[in-house]
Scaffold this active site. Structure first.
Site, short mmCIF file in Angstrom:
data_model
loop_
_atom_site.label_atom_id
_atom_site.label_comp_id
_atom_site.label_asym_id
_atom_site.label_seq_id
_atom_site.Cartn_x
_atom_site.Cartn_y
_atom_site.Cartn_z
CD GLU A 11 -2.24 1.54 2.98
OE1 GLU A 11 -2.34 2.35 3.37
OE2 GLU A 11 -2.10 0.50 3.71
CE LYS B 210 -5.93 1.81 7.96
NZ LYS B 210 -5.58 2.53 7.11
#
Length: 216
Positions: free
Chosen positions: A48, A136
């Site tokens: 990411e 998340k």
């Protein structure tokens, strides 16, 4: 080294191999190949690049070109327009600090993997209702393994939950025991100025710690 056409299928494969997401906040396009190779050598295949990094879309495009079998995407994605930018750059993964239904829907519509940030059951269910592929848990410093256990008791069976924030190789165990799918790993893995060799060593330490937990 041939990439799988479906991001979701690739996500499932890589998650099963090592469910640790490298958060590369501050990464610069000039270092993507060296840092990418270090992560690759260490076993990390989910990457990411937060959008508040320098030229993040250029870094995503460069990583996708250099490492086609890795799942690369963006973090800190806050709007549907940013989702479209990530898609145009070749990103396949969209991660946010929050659970914005518009961002999640745009991600799913473009065939990308959606991992929005949540902290409460309400946020978690809202994200899943709009098509999120996983969640998340952020910031993990405000939660605990007990929160993971409580969330997973009410969320759909098999829901992916990744604590993010303050995770170190030697602190993963209680989270995993509570049912965490994996983790997002930030500054303890990469931060600006850190050498590729040190990133490689830390990536291997995280991978070995995860494998030890799996074998426990």
């Amino acid at each position: 080294m041939t990439p799988v056409t479906s991001p979701y299928r690739r996500y499932a494969e890589l998650k099963a191999r090592l469910p640790l997401i490298a958060i590369l906040r501050g990464l610069r396009p000039s270092e993507v190949v060296d840092i990418g190779q270090a992560l690759y050598d260490g076993g990390f295949m989910l990457w990411e690049v937060p959008l508040n990094s320098p030229d993040p879309l250029d870094s995503i495009a460069a990583l996708r070109a250099a490492f086609p079998d890795v799942l690369v995407g963006a973090g800190t994605v806050l709007s549907p327009a940013q989702v479209r930018d990530v898609h145009a750059a070749g990103g396949q993964l969209v991660i946010s600090p929050n659970a914005d239904p518009a961002v999640i829907s745009a991600t799913v519509e473009l065939g990308l993997i959606s991992l929005p940030g949540i902290l409460t059951p309400t946020e978690a269910f809202t994200a899943l209702e709009h098509g999120a592929h996983g969640l998340k848990l952020f910031p993990a410093e405000l939660a605990s393994p007990a929160v993971v256990k409580a969330l997973l008791a009410v969320l759909p069976q098999g829901c992916d939950l990744f604590p993010v924030g303050g995770i170190a190789a030697d602190t993963m165990s209680p989270w995993v025991q509570a049912g965490a799918t994996g983790f997002g790993i930030g500054s303890s893995l990469y931060k600006p100025g850190k050498s590729a060799q040190t990133v490689r060593e830390d990536a291997r330490a995280f991978a070995q710690a995860w494998q030890a937990l799996e074998g426990a």
